[in-house]
Design an enzyme around this catalytic site. Structure first.
Site, PDB file in Angstrom:
ATOM      1  N   LYS A   4       0.839  -1.195   0.000  1.00  0.00           N
ATOM      2  CA  LYS A   4       0.000   0.000   0.000  1.00  0.00           C
ATOM      3  C   LYS A   4       0.874   1.246   0.000  1.00  0.00           C
ATOM      4  O   LYS A   4       2.071   1.186   0.282  1.00  0.00           O
ATOM      5  CB  LYS A   4      -0.926   0.000   1.225  1.00  0.00           C
ATOM      6  CG  LYS A   4      -0.201  -0.018   2.564  1.00  0.00           C
ATOM      7  CD  LYS A   4      -1.188  -0.069   3.715  1.00  0.00           C
ATOM      8  CE  LYS A   4      -0.458  -0.057   5.059  1.00  0.00           C
ATOM      9  NZ  LYS A   4      -1.400  -0.053   6.187  1.00  0.00           N
ATOM     10  N   ARG A  38      -9.095   1.827  15.502  1.00  0.00           N
ATOM     11  CA  ARG A  38      -8.935   2.615  14.276  1.00  0.00           C
ATOM     12  C   ARG A  38     -10.097   2.290  13.337  1.00  0.00           C
ATOM     13  O   ARG A  38     -11.021   3.064  13.201  1.00  0.00           O
ATOM     14  CB  ARG A  38      -7.577   2.308  13.628  1.00  0.00           C
ATOM     15  CG  ARG A  38      -7.262   3.184  12.432  1.00  0.00           C
ATOM     16  CD  ARG A  38      -5.860   2.944  11.908  1.00  0.00           C
ATOM     17  NE  ARG A  38      -5.654   1.572  11.464  1.00  0.00           N
ATOM     18  CZ  ARG A  38      -4.491   1.114  10.981  1.00  0.00           C
ATOM     19  NH1 ARG A  38      -3.439   1.910  10.934  1.00  0.00           N
ATOM     20  NH2 ARG A  38      -4.376  -0.133  10.596  1.00  0.00           N
ATOM     21  N   TYR A  94      16.899  29.819   4.475  1.00  0.00           N
ATOM     22  CA  TYR A  94      15.788  30.608   4.991  1.00  0.00           C
ATOM     23  C   TYR A  94      15.895  30.774   6.508  1.00  0.00           C
ATOM     24  O   TYR A  94      16.263  29.849   7.229  1.00  0.00           O
ATOM     25  CB  TYR A  94      14.458  29.932   4.660  1.00  0.00           C
ATOM     26  CG  TYR A  94      14.056  30.060   3.210  1.00  0.00           C
ATOM     27  CD1 TYR A  94      13.766  31.304   2.645  1.00  0.00           C
ATOM     28  CD2 TYR A  94      13.949  28.928   2.412  1.00  0.00           C
ATOM     29  CE1 TYR A  94      13.385  31.406   1.320  1.00  0.00           C
ATOM     30  CE2 TYR A  94      13.573  29.020   1.081  1.00  0.00           C
ATOM     31  CZ  TYR A  94      13.295  30.270   0.538  1.00  0.00           C
ATOM     32  OH  TYR A  94      12.924  30.381  -0.770  1.00  0.00           O
ATOM     33  N   MET A 137      12.157  23.899  -0.153  1.00  0.00           N
ATOM     34  CA  MET A 137      11.159  23.139  -0.874  1.00  0.00           C
ATOM     35  C   MET A 137      11.784  22.138  -1.846  1.00  0.00           C
ATOM     36  O   MET A 137      11.377  20.967  -1.903  1.00  0.00           O
ATOM     37  CB  MET A 137      10.219  24.070  -1.643  1.00  0.00           C
ATOM     38  CG  MET A 137       9.188  23.311  -2.488  1.00  0.00           C
ATOM     39  SD  MET A 137       8.032  24.370  -3.366  1.00  0.00           S
ATOM     40  CE  MET A 137       6.946  24.873  -2.030  1.00  0.00           C
TER      41      MET A 137
END
Length: 828
Positions: free
Chosen positions: A496, A594, A720, A769
């Site tokens: 998955k 869950r 940054y 990013m």
């Protein structure tokens, strides 16, 4: 159902090797639809586009032991000593013969539906109207071909009270074969249009071919206002058995007085058998109204009392469109419509595109191939296509096929960009797929062009950072876990989330070759992708959504059911689609809290499965919450014992025992005595052990390239927020990976590190990013272009990096973005 010997007795067998007495319950023509290998019979069909004989080995490895073949009998009988083979002259005719023999076992009303359009819709309308009163078997979806019809008829059971089958043809000589299989007692013809006209000399010839379905019918339903059908019934001497509906002829068996269309519904007023009726239906389009009228007249012949059930007509549901929406790169929305390609379907698709483009503020782009099914000659055909397109706001147009280029003068000149290509390959070789952006792209193509390649390209993302996957290591890890389990326990591999971010297909293919017990994916689209690429292993879908039910059924995926709402909704869908005994997997919540049914619900659930034939529990399982934590062993053991008790109770009430499974990777390492029938192997496949087991091999390595080197002084800041500094100054490197790639920002400011030339180099400053910076003080010899390892090396173990930022290894892999390129390798 039949044994293979019984089937052999009904066919003209050239040679046979029958080594089994098991009853055949499932008939297979497509290897991808395998679900019950032990009771399946595979028909190895050879066509101009494929050869079923090529899949015999793969199916044999997956447990299929019964085959009908055309040739090479000696080779197959010797190569597969446990399998049974029947050699015949014509495999398709043999399938039809078996279905024809099976049809003769039943003496119930059988409705046969044909026509150019609306067959599936009328079939589904009739099913909705009749299902409350009869046990109905019907063709799944559009199973109306030379193969689909016999597969549909072979679904008939002794419990069925009525059958509805649709029949489609594309050339002369086909309908007689279908008629032998269906043997309808009631015939329905919807309408006559231009589909497949290229294979007939005239409309009359096509009508006559379709009407051959009705040669043995007691009753025939038709539209009296269609002169071609009326003329055909006269030519075929069938008019005396025919009952028509009409808006013009008051002598029709069903005469329509008025059709009053409102905003969301239509009121039908009509007379039949001397009685007036008024029924409201939830449709306003002309095609649906005509399909309902055809269905009403069919009901008159079967059970006219149902016309008093106004509620049945008010609740009629539309049949889904076949348009597929795909999110593309560069803000594109792709509408994939390659089911058929004719004038009518093009108009429907363009209407749909215009609305979606308007809603999303996207520029409409049309990619169109040649139209290969039309009664018109090419010049008037493409003149009409051009006129149709001119009525819509198309920003760019791309025509594919030499015929479109030949008649390019018919296409609107006001389109901003217009190009033509001889083939799909030529289009893909151009720069256009990479230039399209912020567009709603309609791909409308004939099947023979295989336009899915265009949608695949428009969905593809490219990036140079690479995740390397060692398939040999995955194979080693699987074999190691198998060695810890009892011999009869099989593994379910969790692939998955695209194989925990590794990429599902190549891993699934390797596991498929190693005869994994099953695969598990998160959502239906992941399973569909695996099936479309030839993976035959059973596939569980852990988080099925109602919107994906069609995908589950079409691609033979097995959903995990964890709530009553989901169970009822899926069972209803299975019923509507005409399937039965569809495999599902029941999730029990024993403490994870869950998803899953509560233990106290098990008796009611078991009674549900004991009394319906649409779904069947293939397995029942639970999730362990803390199998990797020794301090929680008492809790884990309580979960396991509770699960065993619940599962046993289900088996007792349901009347059969599904497979049991509870252990995950940590459970396999620590609680093998609770292996039951199956175990679920996840992160351990990739060499990551919850208990730090040293027998595993690392299977994943994330690498990128040193883009640039730069020198900074002690007074300068880096990145940054100015959070990065080198106290003594020195060289830094810039690497092309950032949080948009799934690289965790918590790696910032020295918490994470990479490896360059075997040296550990910390992340300096904040992760950006698309890039991040590394401190090269420990590796001054590095050069631009050097390989940079982010994890998967001894100096950068994924477990150590995960611990450094207070997370788990799963997250570091699963978070990797699709634009990170996956590369697979193996040495064996």
């Amino acid at each position: 159902m039949y044994t293979l010997q019984t089937i052999a007795d009904k066919l003209q067998i050239l040679r046979s090797a029958i080594r089994s007495t098991e009853r055949i319950e499932h008939f297979l023509t497509d290897s991808r639809s395998l679900s019950h290998p032990e009771s399946s019979l595979f028909f190895a069909i050879r066509t101009v586009t494929g050869d079923g004989h090529l899949y015999i080995d793969q199916l044999y490895q997956h447990g299929v032991r019964n085959f009908i073949i055309k040739d090479d009998f000696d080779k197959y009988a010797k190569q597969y000593p446990e399998a049974s083979f029947l050699e015949v002259r014509d495999v398709v005719r043999s399938l039809q013969k078996v279905a024809s023999e099976w049809r003769q076992e039943f003496q119930i009303p059988v409705i046969g539906i044909t026509g150019s359009n609306g067959k599936t819709i009328v079939k589904e309308f009739l099913y909705q109207l009749l299902a409350d009163s009869y046990q109905v078997v019907r063709s799944p979806r559009s199973y109306n071909s030379q193969l689909g019809v016999p597969l549909s008829v072979l679904k008939m059971t002794s419990e069925d009270q009525l059958a509805i089958f649709e029949a489609g043809i594309s050339q002369l000589g086909e309908m007689s074969r279908i008629e032998e299989v269906i043997k309808p007692t009631i015939g329905v013809i919807t309408n006559i249009g231009s589909a497949h006209q290229e294979n007939f000399s005239s409309i009359a010839q096509k009508v006559d071919e379709k009407l051959k379905l009705f040669e043995g019918c007691e009753h025939i339903v038709y539209n009296l206002d269609e002169p071609e059908i009326v003329a055909g019934l006269k030519r075929m001497d069938l008019l005396s058995r025919a009952s028509g509906w009409s808006r013009k002829d008051p002598n029709a068996m069903l005469f329509i007085h008025d059709i009053d269309t409102q905003r969301d519904s239509t009121l039908l007023e009509f007379t039949t058998q001397g009685r007036a009726y008024s029924l409201e239906i939830p449709f306003t389009d002309q095609a649906s109204i005509e399909d309902v009228l055809t269905s009403i007249l069919t009901l008159v012949l079967i059970n006219p009392d149902l016309l008093d059930r106004a509620d049945l007509f008010a609740k009629l549901e539309p049949v889904e469109m076949r348009l597929e929406l795909i999110e593309g790169y560069r803000d594109n929305l792709i509408i994939n419509d390659v089911y058929n390609n004719d004038i009518n379907s093009l108009k429907i698709a363009l209407d749909f595109q215009q609305q979606r483009a308007k809603d999303a503020d996207l520029a409409p782009v049309l990619i169109l191939t040649e139209i290969q099914q039309s009664a018109l000659n090419q010049r008037p055909l493409y003149n009409r296509v051009g006129e149709l397109i001119s009525k819509y706001k198309i920003h760019k147009f791309y025509g594919i096929g030499r015929d479109l280029f030949a008649y390019r003068e018919f296409f609107p000149t006001e389109i901003d960009e217009k190009n033509f290509f001889p083939s799909v390959e030529d289009f893909l070789d151009s720069d256009i797929p990479l230039q399209l952006s912020h567009s709603c792209i309609l791909i409308k193509g004939a099947r023979s062009f295989h336009c899915e390649r265009i949608s695949d390209r428009l969905s593809r993302k490219i990036h140079e950072t690479t995740l390397e996957v060692d398939l040999d290591a995955i194979a080693h890890n699987l074999q190691y876990y198998r060695s810890k389990l009892p011999q009869d326990v099989r593994c379910i591999a969790m692939v998955k989330a695209q194989g925990y971010g590794v990429g599902a297909y190549e891993v699934a293919k390797k596991l498929d070759q190693m005869h994994i017990g099953a695969l598990a994916v998160a959502v239906a689209d992941e399973g569909r992708e695996l099936r479309s690429q030839g993976i035959l292993t059973p596939i569980l879908v852990m988080n099925p959504e109602p919107a994906a039910f069609d995908t589950l059924l079409e691609w033979h995926l097995e959903p995990v059911i964890f709530s009553w709402n989901l169970l009822r909704a899926f069972t209803n869908k299975v019923n509507k689609q005409g399937f039965d005994n569809v495999s599902v997997h029941l999730e029990i919540d024993t403490g994870m809290h869950r998803l899953g049914f509560r233990p106290e619900e098990i008796e009611e659930i078991a009674r549900f499965f004991a009394t319906n034939h649409w779904v069947r529990a293939r397995s029942i399982f639970t999730h362990l919450a803390a199998a990797d934590l020794p301090e929680e062993d008492a809790f884990t053991l309580n979960q396991l014992n509770t699960f065993r008790s619940v599962a046993d109770r289900f088996s007792e009430i349901a009347g059969y025992k599904p497979l049991y499974h509870a252990l995950n990777t940590a459970g396999i390492e620590r609680f093998t005595e609770y292996a039951f029938d199956r175990v679920r192997l996840g992160i351990g496949l990739y060499g990551i052990s919850p208990t730090m087991d040293t027998h595993l091999l690392p299977a994943v390595r994330l690498r990128t390239t040193l883009l640039q080197k730069s020198y900074v002084t002690p007074n300068e800041s880096i990145g940054y927020g100015r959070r990065g500094h080198l106290s003594k100054g020195g060289e830094i490197g810039i690497i092309p990976i950032g949080y948009a790639d799934g690289y965790d920002r918590r790696m910032s400011c020295g918490r994470g590190w990479v490896v360059v030339r075997g040296k550990r180099c910390p992340i300096v400053g904040n992760v950006c990013m698309d890039t991040c910076m590394i401190d090269l003080s420990a590796c001054p010899e590095s050069q631009e272009g050097d390989e940079v390892i982010l994890f998967g090396a001894p100096e950068a173990r994924i477990e150590d990096l995960a611990k450094a930022i207070d997370t788990i290894p799963y997250e570091l892999i699963a978070d990797l973005a699709p634009r990170v390129r996956r590369v697979y390798y193996q040495n064996s």
